[in-house]
Design a protein around this motif. Structure first.
Motif, PDB file in Angstrom:
ATOM      1  N   THR A   1       1.321  10.966  -3.850  1.00 51.09           N
ATOM      2  CA  THR A   1      -0.011  10.776  -4.402  1.00 51.09           C
ATOM      3  C   THR A   1      -0.719  12.124  -4.375  1.00 51.09           C
ATOM      4  O   THR A   1      -0.369  13.009  -3.582  1.00 51.09           O
TER       5      THR A   1
ATOM      6  N   LEU B   1       1.233  -0.885 -13.852  1.00 49.67           N
ATOM      7  CA  LEU B   1       0.005  -1.290 -13.180  1.00 49.67           C
ATOM      8  C   LEU B   1       0.129  -2.757 -12.793  1.00 49.67           C
ATOM      9  O   LEU B   1       0.353  -3.606 -13.670  1.00 49.67           O
TER      10      LEU B   1
ATOM     11  N   SER C   1      -3.548  -2.357  -7.946  1.00 58.47           N
ATOM     12  CA  SER C   1      -4.991  -2.581  -7.880  1.00 58.47           C
ATOM     13  C   SER C   1      -5.294  -3.748  -6.939  1.00 58.47           C
ATOM     14  O   SER C   1      -4.489  -4.660  -6.768  1.00 58.47           O
TER      15      SER C   1
ATOM     16  N   THR D   1       0.934   1.840  -9.920  1.00 61.14           N
ATOM     17  CA  THR D   1      -0.465   1.692  -9.551  1.00 61.14           C
ATOM     18  C   THR D   1      -0.712   0.243  -9.149  1.00 61.14           C
ATOM     19  O   THR D   1      -0.435  -0.670  -9.928  1.00 61.14           O
TER      20      THR D   1
ATOM     21  N   THR E   1      -2.208  -1.777  -2.155  1.00 66.29           N
ATOM     22  CA  THR E   1      -2.863  -0.663  -2.834  1.00 66.29           C
ATOM     23  C   THR E   1      -2.345   0.683  -2.321  1.00 66.29           C
ATOM     24  O   THR E   1      -2.255   1.654  -3.078  1.00 66.29           O
TER      25      THR E   1
ATOM     26  N   THR F   1       0.490   2.726  -4.137  1.00 65.23           N
ATOM     27  CA  THR F   1       0.236   3.476  -5.359  1.00 65.23           C
ATOM     28  C   THR F   1       0.764   4.899  -5.230  1.00 65.23           C
ATOM     29  O   THR F   1       0.574   5.550  -4.203  1.00 65.23           O
TER      30      THR F   1
END
Length: 125
Positions: A40, A11, A124, A122, A88, A91
């Motif tokens: 995804t 992350l 963010s 991931t 983002t 991801t």
């Protein structure tokens, strides 16, 4: 038996970097077409980057060109994906893949026979 084991996911925040590794056994990465794909939920597997076994030529998806770099360490029999300036949209579960050796880079999952289990990335905001 060919085995591919990914590591290095995690992350991170947008703008950060990560390096994924794919340790291979049972086949030399120097004589194998190798690639990175990501997926995804609800989407098809997406090509990210690939490297030709014979020529070392590389190819990238337009979305990662200039930010990601695929490379291999023949002595360690390991494939890498250096990911910089993560967004983002990066991801996903990243999987490495291996296929028959050749001079040309292969971008379709159908050209790969061996797959790792994947590592989650991931990003963010």
């Amino acid at each position: 038996q060919v085995q591919l084991v990914e590591s290095g996911g995690g992350l991170v925040q947008a703008g950060d970097s990560l390096r994924l590794s794919c340790a291979a056994s049972g086949r030399a990465v120097s004589s194998t077409n190798m690639g990175w794909f990501r997926q995804t939920p609800g989407k098809e597997r997406e090509f990210v980057a690939a490297i030709s076994g014979n020529s070392g030529a590389t190819s990238y998806a337009d979305s990662v060109k200039g930010r990601f770099t695929i490379s291999r360490d023949n002595a360690k029999n390991t494939l890498y994906l250096q990911m910089n300036s993560l967004e983002t949209d990066d991801t996903g579960v990243y999987s490495c893949a291996g296929g028959p050796n050749g001079y040309f880079v292969r971008r379709s999952p159908a050209n790969y026979n061996y797959w790792g289990q994947g590592t989650q990335v991931t990003v963010s905001s």
